[in-house]
Scaffold this motif. Structure first.
Motif, PDB file in Angstrom:
ATOM      1  N   TRP A   1      -2.361  -9.819  25.290  1.00 19.19           N
ATOM      2  CA  TRP A   1      -2.927  -8.278  25.594  1.00 19.19           C
ATOM      3  C   TRP A   1      -1.905  -7.491  26.195  1.00 19.19           C
TER       4      TRP A   1
ATOM      5  N   LEU B   1      -2.552  -8.937  33.737  1.00 20.10           N
ATOM      6  CA  LEU B   1      -2.484  -8.872  31.998  1.00 20.10           C
ATOM      7  C   LEU B   1      -0.962  -8.094  33.067  1.00 20.10           C
TER       8      LEU B   1
ATOM      9  N   ASN C   1      -4.497  -3.029  23.258  1.00 19.49           N
ATOM     10  CA  ASN C   1      -4.692  -3.824  22.047  1.00 19.49           C
ATOM     11  C   ASN C   1      -5.336  -2.224  20.960  1.00 19.49           C
TER      12      ASN C   1
END
Lengths: 599, 599
Positions: free
Chosen positions: A434, A269, A489
């Protein structure tokens, strides 16, 4: 995973077992008769394996002729390579097949009410026949991934010294917040337990009790009218820690979520940007901006005060009004029909219409623009619009002008709608992937126009930023809290705050919220009491497990990551809960239905 | 476990940190002023550390003078050896102390309502001030050990392919079994959810759905009148597996419990003996015998039919009667007062009295015995008593003679009472330690004299032994089930069974229980339905987590291993749940109190 009945899972029989005998248990996914041989696709939770039944073993072959879809069978056989040309690369077991020596029907099946691979089942059908629905690889994968997420969460927290402590399910009703589910007490006539909306107060008490680092993956309950992504009972990853500040907490739980994505989805991430609430509202009109959409608001409130167009000038000159632009690169290709669609869309959020300008040739200034409204806007304002938005040829610029809340809601929603549209995806306005971030520095209070009083933006136990407590009497709107939300998101994955650990500060918050000392004592006396005894500095957060898993699996609905969910009417179609109960049961609980008369 | 505020836990500062600077957070357990120096015993969840405040740092010393018990403080200082002669071997940190450089009061405390080290607090005081009670090392240790047990359970199950799947908390009321907690539905007027008594049916459905290996550590609810070891909500380690037989299941979960005791208590439980239900009742009068007590029943029913003593001969010749002896080695030293005490004790269990024989000199036969009853028993029977019990000089032999149930209950209880008495412990009748066993081969059905019908000993989904299903119509009492209980030191830790996976067998059980097809469909239709579709062979078990942890910690009560338990009146003294609720809430739920009149 062996047992006396099984040596391997079907889906995990690979070429490494070539030439070996295996014993498999599972369900007949499909039976095909081909060239005098019977092929069975055998299925278990780990996947499929192809089983070959040759007629040279007559008993076994006769049994094989009798099996139908969804029969539960055990087979013993030999792993061998598939003949050339029949390898299935999509399956882990796609390079091999199992030559069947023995086939035992463990339990036959009547014909299922639908084909398991039918992707067009209604939700009513799926929930009524949930057991069969759960056999589908889609649901098996969803629930197995859910488990992996929960277990990785536990491992991370365990490694960091957090301990799981169970808090009560039968607890006290507190009328504010959402509506409680109530449980009548039999032993204590006229009294009721409530199912917890969250373990918030208990976890704070555990910090005061010195447990230092707490977590729980636990059910919470809210009796609200259900929307698509809500369930009466939902699962929260609930966390609280002592002696850690805001930054410590954010760092640790960014680490936790990153670790989950890494271990479960093999996804990095990266670093989470940190954005203030004010900034998020200013740039995206939302406190949970979806950063996959590369569109931002342009502030124009200060520009539109003197234009000869009341739709813009009125909000620009009224306190609480806002005027913004949303430039969409390449958007001038949108048809009138598309723009009309968006105009209807923003009305859902209270907007009265949707002004727009197509930028055909920015070098020509006003003459290069196509728009129903540009004629009402004086040159300086037009120039400022083009300058601030950085307009390029081929863009469209949308406008929102109204009370700030309406502008934020409607243009914020438009931003997502355009970003997630086919246009958005093809034009590069939308970037897949993401996009996590932290939203911080929320206001402590918001003014409730209806109730004519201040209410807590998070909850009344949220700590103010250092020094801000002094504004609680004089200017509550200025107080910023130590609250934080993790957003991914465009979804809020979780949120929390540093809590108030001093009784005097807690009392000030209750004062600001016009919760009198008696009411505070009645509702939260046990917390106020606890704060007297050397409560430690503490804070925490909670993540919505259902939501995290829904995102990670890409499931269509939160109901697809819950084994036995309720419908939007809060019913279980499988077990038929809720249901009527015996009068005797009600009598023991000292209650009666309102529709029945007293005896 | 570092954060910006803390470098180490207090209890974990050891000589390995000698000479290093540390930052600690915790609570002042005690402050002593000694020779112009202030000593603070600082406490956190991991233990204590001694902090020394010298007057040469004047500001810090002034702060130290102000701190009181239970103040929450942060200290920074240097780890150094304790002066010779002051080492405390009982503490991990007992060889060192921390010389304080900086002392920050994070939060003061008012004087606690009791001393934390007071061991004589009433339970009411403890539960009312639960937050302070939980600060005591006893409670900290109990809950931390509870967490370790739960986490080791999860790790073991994870390693064996079991996945945690959440089942609903809002489920359907089923009137048999214990009393349900009910939850009125707002959306579905007149309908109620029930909180689950166990996830039994859901876990079986998950097996039919193909999840193969399931577990959950979950709350279950029973609205029963509370005994000392019961809570309205309790925690179950709930497990189910497909494609494993009785032996596979027992082996695996013996492994699980052994692993927990090994990792958490560093104890080896060894092999678990396996005992049939019939054998356990025969030898110990109990289906959960405490094998730490080295006493067994001696069967005498076949011996006493013709003695001239109705107390023995009547039960010996009446169907359902039983006569047993319980020989207690060395028991002839018991005083008449002790024997009278035991006589009163067995009456609790329905016995009418307690016959006994003291064996003074076994070589003299009848003349070597001292007993109020021996005169009524003929020589052959006396000889048989001495022979079968293996009586030795100095023993006492107790007798139970009545309906089998009364004999089993009363002499079974006497066996424990004697074993756990001071006499039992000193005489070697009691052996300390852990004595696990499996009890197996339970009957399927027991005859309910009240209802004049057969009822299920476990639950109606328990499978019969292979071949026993044929007796269900003709002789239900003969059917043995594939049920098993794990027993430890006389407590049932858990139990379960192989389940019925074929709809036709399930129907036969319902027939035997006189549950008609309509009633079966109404109550368990979703299970019967599911069994049609190739349900796999499956079975499982459930362990009581509260009970396991109570045993492992040696806690006095189950309430001492639960953070926020209810009293025996099902109340939470801390939060005052249950409590009255607003009329508006009841109205929304379509119910009213029976004491109020309809409006």
């Amino acid at each position: 995973m062996t047992s006396q009945m099984r040596s391997h899972y079907c889906g995990l029989v690979t070429e490494s077992l070539m030439g070996q005998s295996v014993s498999l248990c599972g369900w007949v996914n499909r039976r095909r008769d081909h060239g005098g041989v019977i092929f069975i696709d055998l299925r278990d939770r780990e996947g499929y394996v192809q089983v070959v039944c040759d007629p040279d073993r007559a008993d076994m072959f006769t049994t094989a002729e009798g099996v139908r879809n969804e029969f539960c069978v055990q087979i013993k056989g030999l792993v061998r390579a598939r003949p050339e040309g029949t390898v299935n690369e999509a399956l882990k077991s796609g390079k091999i097949e199992v030559l069947c020596h023995e086939l035992i029907v463990l339990n036959p099946s009547v014909t299922p009410p639908f084909q398991l691979d039918d992707d067009n089942l209604s939700e009513t059908t799926r929930l009524t026949h949930r057991v069969l629905d759960l056999r589908r690889p889609y649901m098996q994968n969803n629930l197995m991934l859910r488990y992996r997420v929960a277990m990785e969460t536990r491992k991370f927290l365990d490694a960091n010294g957090f301990i799981d402590i169970e808090t009560p399910m039968l607890t006290k009703s507190t009328p504010e917040g959402a509506r409680d589910y109530l449980v009548p007490s039999r032993v204590n006539e006229g009294m009721f337990f409530a199912l917890p909306q969250s373990p918030q107060l208990f976890k704070q008490l555990l910090m005061v009790a010195g447990f230092d680092r707490y977590y729980q993956i636990t059910k919470c309950f809210r009796d609200e009218d259900l929307r698509a992504d809500r369930q009466p009972e939902f699962t929260q990853i609930d966390i609280e820690t002592s002696f850690m500040g805001e930054q410590d907490i954010r760092d640790m739980f960014q680490g936790m979520i990153s670790n989950i994505f890494k271990t479960v989805l093999a996804t990095d991430l990266g670093e989470f940007p940190v954005m203030t609430y004010a900034d998020a509202m200013h740039r995206f009109g939302s406190d949970k901006p979806d950063l996959r959409v590369n569109l931002e608001f342009t502030e124009l409130t200060d520009v539109m005060g003197d234009v000869d167009f009341k739709v813009f000038s009125a909000p620009a000159t009224t306190p609480g009004g806002r005027v913004v632009a949303l430039r969409v690169p390449g958007g001038s290709e949108m048809s009138r029909g598309e723009i009309d669609g968006y105009t209807e869309f923003v009305k859902i959020y209270g907007a009265k219409g949707l002004a727009w300008i197509k930028v055909n040739d920015v070098s020509k200034g006003r003459d290069g623009l196509q728009s129903p409204i540009v004629k009402n806007i004086h040159d300086a304002a037009v120039a400022e619009i083009l300058k601030r938005t950085g307009a390029q040829n081929g863009d469209i610029i949308f406008f929102g002008a109204d009370k700030a809340k309406i502008v934020n809601d409607s243009i914020g929603a438009l931003r997502l709608k355009v970003g997630l549209s086919a246009f958005g995806k093809k034009s590069g306005v939308f970037t897949a992937g993401w996009k996590p971030l932290w939203v911080v520095d929320f206001p402590m209070f918001e003014y409730d126009e209806g109730g004519q009083r201040w209410s807590a933006v998070h909850h009344p136990f949220t700590a103010p930023k250092d020094g801000h407590e002094d504004w609680m009497d004089t200017d509550p709107g200025k107080c910023i809290s130590k609250a934080y939300d993790m957003v991914l998101n465009g979804w809020e994955l979780g949120g929390g705050s540093v809590r108030i650990h001093r009784a005097d500060v807690q009392s000030k918050v209750f004062d600001a919220l016009k919760i009198g000392p008696e009411e505070a004592q009645e509702k939260f006396g046990f917390l106020l009491d606890a704060l007297q005894y050397g409560a430690p500095p503490h804070g925490g957060l909670a993540f919505g497990l259902d939501r995290i898993v829904t995102m990670m699996t890409g499931a269509e609905s939160i109901r697809d990551v819950i084994a036995f969910p309720k419908t939007q009417r809060a019913q279980c179609l499988l077990t038929h809960a809720p249901s009527p109960v015996d009068e005797k049961q009600l009598k023991e609980l000292h209650i009666r239905l309102r529709t029945t008369q007293p005896a």
